[in-house]
Design an enzyme around this catalytic site. Structure first.
Site, mmCIF file in Angstrom:
data_model
loop_
_atom_site.group_PDB
_atom_site.id
_atom_site.type_symbol
_atom_site.label_atom_id
_atom_site.label_comp_id
_atom_site.label_asym_id
_atom_site.label_seq_id
_atom_site.Cartn_x
_atom_site.Cartn_y
_atom_site.Cartn_z
ATOM 1 N N ASP A 189 -11.052 1.717 -1.373
ATOM 2 C CA ASP A 189 -10.186 2.633 -0.628
ATOM 3 C C ASP A 189 -11.005 3.416 0.401
ATOM 4 O O ASP A 189 -10.783 4.595 0.635
ATOM 5 C CB ASP A 189 -9.400 3.583 -1.540
ATOM 6 C CG ASP A 189 -8.051 3.979 -0.927
ATOM 7 O OD1 ASP A 189 -7.774 3.598 0.231
ATOM 8 O OD2 ASP A 189 -7.277 4.679 -1.604
ATOM 9 N N HIS A 212 0.854 -1.190 0.000
ATOM 10 C CA HIS A 212 0.000 0.000 0.000
ATOM 11 C C HIS A 212 0.891 1.242 0.000
ATOM 12 O O HIS A 212 1.968 1.232 0.585
ATOM 13 C CB HIS A 212 -0.891 -0.025 1.250
ATOM 14 C CG HIS A 212 -1.891 1.075 1.276
ATOM 15 N ND1 HIS A 212 -1.584 2.344 1.710
ATOM 16 C CD2 HIS A 212 -3.188 1.110 0.884
ATOM 17 C CE1 HIS A 212 -2.671 3.104 1.594
ATOM 18 N NE2 HIS A 212 -3.651 2.381 1.090
HETATM 19 MN MN MN Z 1 -5.693 2.979 0.555
#
Ligand code: MN
Length: 380
Positions: free
Chosen positions: A337, A212
């Site tokens: 997200d 990430h």
């Molecule tokens: Mn993210």
């Protein structure tokens, strides 16, 4: 002059960084119909694979860092989170608002991960301890909601051998679904052989590692920061995480660990778009300087065999169609997200993608179930 500039930036960048992880962070209207997004018909089961949470312990540690004068871009980003109460509440919440937004927007499951930069700004002892407690908490919440949540385990690369032990515990005893790492650790990248125990543990437990984004190390971030605001999710995140992936490829990590699976968000952090040029120039440079060639195949072959990408933060059909053509439907997974981008918009984007139904089944949930060891729902 330099100090003046940085001091100015530190006051202005709170606003910038609150938005840096996504426009939604500023307004936080992640509810059904936010920003006019329609609620999509629930055609495919949706398993969302890059969904952030924070623990109180993590927030408190950033509260302490935020109170210092430290201008590291991730500390600056967290000053923004801490001053944005609706965002912070969404990160800390697992079982209330989150589940109701999932219900309203037709998202079946969140694959949860501790938000950036995870435990990677702490010292080795504190980072290892925080990873353990976050993983324990994750396992508990999954136990309470086994059909709604799966989770990626945190670990502290600051101490690679204890990280390997935590990977073993998280994948074994806790039965978590894979691993999350927030790119660099103190400016170091996982291609450094000192981190190989992490890959060995990941391969031994068939744990995919989601790399990430986080902000660049402080010195490197200077070229992106400031009035042009190119740090964070507009450009800096994808550049930095893309570099991390390229380092793993050209260093030969995948020849050493052929079964290692790396997951990249944001439609592959630009790697799919540049595949041709990467292969072409790799060949040019290593023909001139053969000592640079450390891998058996072409860089693009590793992107196709060792990486999966997710749609996080890129609700754009042309990019999805391109990645589907270039990487294939086996290598793409849905992600929102949350809470940095809107669930309704992401679900609508995915449910309405103009691609064959059999491929859509893979991208919306089946690939995630395969890669992250998630049991498919019982047949009704
Ligand atoms: Mn993210």
């Amino acid at each position: 002059m330099k100090m003046d500039r940085r001091q100015f930036l530190s006051s202005s960048s709170m606003l910038v960084s609150a938005g840096a992880l996504g426009a939604a962070a500023g307004t936080l209207a992640d509810t059904a119909g936010a920003r006019g997004a329609e609620i999509a018909p629930h055609k495919y089961r949706l398993v969302a694979t890059e969904e952030a949470f924070a623990t109180t312990e993590q927030a408190n540690s950033f509260r302490q860092l935020a109170a210092t004068q430290w201008h590291d871009p991730d500390v600056v980003m967290w000053r923004g989170f801490l001053s944005n109460e609706p965002l912070l509440n969404k990160l800390l919440d697992l079982e209330h608002e989150r589940l109701s937004i999932m219900d309203q927007t037709g998202v079946d499951m969140h694959v949860l991960s501790l938000t950036a930069p995870g435990v990677q700004m702490l010292d080795a002892d504190a980072g290892t301890a925080m990873a353990e407690s976050a993983n324990d908490m994750l396992a508990e919440v999954i136990k309470r909601h086994p059909t709604r949540f799966a989770g990626l385990a945190s670990f502290a690369p600051q101490d690679p051998s204890r990280a390997a032990k935590e990977i073993e515990r998280a994948m074994g005893k806790l039965k978590l679904n894979g691993l999350i790492v927030n790119s660099h650790t103190n400016g170091e990248y996982l291609d450094d052989p000192k981190f190989y125990p992490i890959f060995e543990a990941a391969v031994a437990h068939d744990a995919a590692i989601y790399i990430h984004p986080r902000n660049l190390p402080e010195h490197a971030d200077d070229i992106l920061h400031g009035a042009l605001n190119l740090d964070g999710a507009i450009w800096g995140f994808q550049v930095e995480t893309g570099v991390h992936a390229m380092r793993l490829i050209v260093a030969g990590v995948f020849d050493r660990y052929p079964s290692l699976k790396i997951v990249l968000g944001h439609m592959g952090e630009a790697l799919p778009y540049w595949l041709y040029r990467i292969d072409y120039m790799y060949n040019v440079y290593t023909s001139r300087r053969p000592e640079l060639r450390k891998i058996k195949g072409k860089p693009s072959e590793y992107v196709k065999s060792n990486f999966l990408i997710t749609t996080s933060g890129v609700n754009f059909h042309p990019t999805l169609k391109y990645c589907h053509e270039v990487l294939g439907p086996e290598n793409i997974m849905f992600a929102i997200d949350y809470p940095y981008q809107e669930s309704a918009e992401a679900a609508h984007f995915m449910q309405t993608a103009p691609l064959p139904a059999a491929d859509m089944e893979k991208m919306t949930h089946a690939n995630a179930e395969r890669i992250f060891h998630i049991a498919p729902p019982a047949a009704s």
